[in-house]
Motif scaffolding. Structure first.
Motif, PDB file in Angstrom:
ATOM      1  N   LEU A 116      -9.303  -6.510  -5.369  1.00 18.38           N
ATOM      2  CA  LEU A 116     -10.403  -6.129  -4.499  1.00 18.38           C
ATOM      3  C   LEU A 116     -11.389  -7.270  -4.274  1.00 18.38           C
ATOM      4  CD1 LEU A 116     -11.928  -3.925  -2.913  1.00 18.38           C
ATOM      5  CD2 LEU A 116     -13.065  -3.323  -5.058  1.00 18.38           C
TER       6      LEU A 116
ATOM      7  N   LEU B 148      -9.238  -1.132   4.204  1.00 18.86           N
ATOM      8  CA  LEU B 148      -9.831  -1.072   2.863  1.00 18.86           C
ATOM      9  C   LEU B 148     -10.079   0.389   2.525  1.00 18.86           C
ATOM     10  CD1 LEU B 148     -11.052  -2.635   0.438  1.00 18.86           C
ATOM     11  CD2 LEU B 148     -13.241  -2.555   1.640  1.00 18.86           C
ATOM     12  N   ASP B 149      -9.507   0.867   1.420  1.00 21.19           N
ATOM     13  CA  ASP B 149      -9.538   2.294   1.110  1.00 21.19           C
ATOM     14  C   ASP B 149     -10.414   2.668  -0.076  1.00 21.19           C
ATOM     15  OD1 ASP B 149      -7.590   3.020   3.163  1.00 21.19           O
ATOM     16  OD2 ASP B 149      -6.150   1.960   1.906  1.00 21.19           O
ATOM     17  N   THR B 150     -10.916   1.674  -0.789  1.00 19.47           N
ATOM     18  CA  THR B 150     -11.741   1.966  -1.957  1.00 19.47           C
ATOM     19  C   THR B 150     -12.572   0.743  -2.313  1.00 19.47           C
ATOM     20  OG1 THR B 150     -11.706   2.642  -4.291  1.00 19.47           O
ATOM     21  CG2 THR B 150      -9.903   1.248  -3.522  1.00 19.47           C
TER      22      THR B 150
ATOM     23  N   TYR C 106      -8.176   0.160  -6.163  1.00 19.56           N
ATOM     24  CA  TYR C 106      -7.612  -0.739  -5.153  1.00 19.56           C
ATOM     25  C   TYR C 106      -6.272  -1.285  -5.619  1.00 19.56           C
ATOM     26  CZ  TYR C 106      -7.168  -4.554  -1.801  1.00 19.56           C
ATOM     27  OH  TYR C 106      -6.708  -5.398  -0.819  1.00 19.56           O
TER      28      TYR C 106
ATOM     29  N   THR D 188     -10.065   2.971   6.933  1.00 23.64           N
ATOM     30  CA  THR D 188      -9.737   3.635   5.676  1.00 23.64           C
ATOM     31  C   THR D 188      -8.807   4.808   5.949  1.00 23.64           C
ATOM     32  OG1 THR D 188     -11.859   3.036   4.683  1.00 23.64           O
ATOM     33  CG2 THR D 188     -10.682   4.888   3.694  1.00 23.64           C
TER      34      THR D 188
ATOM     35  N   ASN E  15      -5.279  -6.896   6.193  1.00 22.11           N
ATOM     36  CA  ASN E  15      -5.690  -6.329   4.907  1.00 22.11           C
ATOM     37  C   ASN E  15      -6.826  -7.127   4.276  1.00 22.11           C
ATOM     38  OD1 ASN E  15      -4.517  -8.585   3.566  1.00 22.11           O
ATOM     39  ND2 ASN E  15      -2.584  -7.510   3.254  1.00 22.11           N
TER      40      ASN E  15
ATOM     41  N   CYS F  36       0.829  -1.206   0.000  1.00 20.78           N
ATOM     42  CA  CYS F  36       0.000   0.000   0.000  1.00 20.78           C
ATOM     43  C   CYS F  36       0.866   1.259   0.000  1.00 20.78           C
ATOM     44  CB  CYS F  36      -0.944  -0.002   1.190  1.00 20.78           C
ATOM     45  SG  CYS F  36      -2.145  -1.361   1.137  1.00 20.78           S
TER      46      CYS F  36
ATOM     47  N   GLU G 176     -14.589   8.674  -2.321  1.00 18.61           N
ATOM     48  CA  GLU G 176     -14.856   7.307  -1.866  1.00 18.61           C
ATOM     49  C   GLU G 176     -15.827   7.242  -0.692  1.00 18.61           C
ATOM     50  OE1 GLU G 176     -13.730   4.650  -3.270  1.00 18.61           O
ATOM     51  OE2 GLU G 176     -12.133   5.432  -4.559  1.00 18.61           O
TER      52      GLU G 176
ATOM     53  N   THR H  86      -2.826  -0.513  -3.546  1.00 20.60           N
ATOM     54  CA  THR H  86      -2.106  -1.645  -2.960  1.00 20.60           C
ATOM     55  C   THR H  86      -0.946  -2.126  -3.827  1.00 20.60           C
ATOM     56  OG1 THR H  86      -3.576  -3.264  -3.997  1.00 20.60           O
ATOM     57  CG2 THR H  86      -4.212  -2.437  -1.825  1.00 20.60           C
TER      58      THR H  86
END
Length: 336
Positions: free
Chosen positions: A146, A129-131, A137, A167, A106, A32, A177, A141
């Motif tokens: 994803l 999880l960011d998206t 993703y 996030t 993760n 990431c 997002e 990462t």
């Protein structure tokens, strides 16, 4: 209920360290962009504590009043035979010495281990999880998929785990997002927590370009969502609001814009046995030599108590438009 027969870890400012975040590996199956560089150099395996040593070290902290343990990485679930560590630590839950055993992951391997985690007393986990966009993703990462993580989340929920999605609020990304993430998490009964990016390690990006103040971002959210402050806590630094439209909880972790140092109850130990009392300070004490030099925990526990007492009043990093003051080690070294 606190076991008053065990000593408490109290620092010089009167704060009790009751929460241990233990990194069990610096390795990860993702890269990431806010956490590590793409070409990471990982520790030689001989420097990393064995699973038996990690279990013993947790016991030393529990015997000194720690009530919550979170296993982190890198990615903790990539550690070989990791379930044997959870099994060993579950005895502290059964005895009542430990209130909670949990982990941050993760999510790539969570589905594989979800049932075993439940069997060993883990009730909830944090998933980074960011998206919800597969292409984004993969970009964040660097090579993750994803659909694999989303599938693992569904398997974990089905196994009975409670999940909180973490996030990192990267400027220029989280703004587009956030609404989808709120709907996704709350629609499945999960919490969502936003975390300010911190200046930890060289990740190949300018931290000033990544940083977004969540204190300011909340004002933007207030224009679209009905947010009500609530006093709920999960034992960490997150401060929660209730989202009126979904009924779910949204958390904010704000180490940069509104630090929570005065109420910090956490200490961190790296996979090499190095004790850090503050993520945002360079000072640390090696516990590995003391752990390996004697079958007794007396020397280790003495070091722990001495180090916790000297915990600094607040962290040393900052980000503003003119300068950035950070820490050289990567977030992956201590698990965030």
């Amino acid at each position: 209920m606190q076991n008053h027969t065990t000593p408490d870890l109290i620092d010089q400012y009167g704060r009790q360290a009751s929460y241990l975040r233990l990194s069990i590996t610096d390795r990860c199956d993702l890269r990431c962009t806010y956490c590590m560089s793409e070409q990471m150099t990982f520790l030689p395996r001989k420097e990393v504590l064995s699973l038996e040593e990690l279990e013993r070290l947790v016991g030393a902290f529990v015997d000194n009043g720690v009530r919550k343990v979170r296993l982190t990485g890198g990615e903790p679930l990539v550690r070989k035979n990791v379930m044997s560590l959870f099994e060993g630590l579950s005895r502290h839950l059964k005895s009542g010495a430990l209130d909670e055993l949990t982990l941050t992951t993760n999510g790539t391997l969570l589905g594989k281990y979800a049932k075993q985690l439940v069997d060993f007393g883990v009730k909830r986990v944090n998933v980074s999880l960011d998206t919800l966009c597969p292409e984004k993703y993969a970009e964040i990462t660097r090579w993750g998929r994803l659909e694999r993580v989303l599938g693992s989340i569904e398997e974990a929920l089905a196994a009975g785990l409670r999940i909180k999605i973490n996030t990192v609020a990267v400027k220029g990304k989280i703004e587009e997002e956030i609404d989808d993430l709120i709907k996704f998490t709350h629609g499945r009964g999960m919490d969502l927590t936003l975390i300010e990016t911190m200046p930890l390690g060289d990740v190949g990006f300018d931290r000033n370009e990544q940083y977004l103040s969540l204190t300011d971002f909340r004002q933007d959210l207030d224009q679209r969502w009905s947010l009500t402050d609530i006093g709920d806590t999960t034992g960490g630094p997150s401060r929660y609001v209730r989202v009126g439209e979904t009924g779910g909880r949204l958390g904010f972790i704000t180490p940069m814009s509104n630090n929570f140092c005065s109420t910090c109850n956490r200490v961190r130990v790296s996979c090499t046995g190095t004790l850090f009392t503050c993520m945002g300070a360079e000072g640390a004490v090696d516990l590995r030599d003391a752990l390996r030099s004697s079958e007794s925990n007396a020397a280790v526990e003495g070091l722990i108590r001495e180090t916790v007492f000297a915990k600094p009043e607040c962290h040393n990093f900052s980000i503003d438009e003119n300068s950035t003051s950070g820490i050289k080690r990567h977030m992956s070294f201590l698990g965030g």
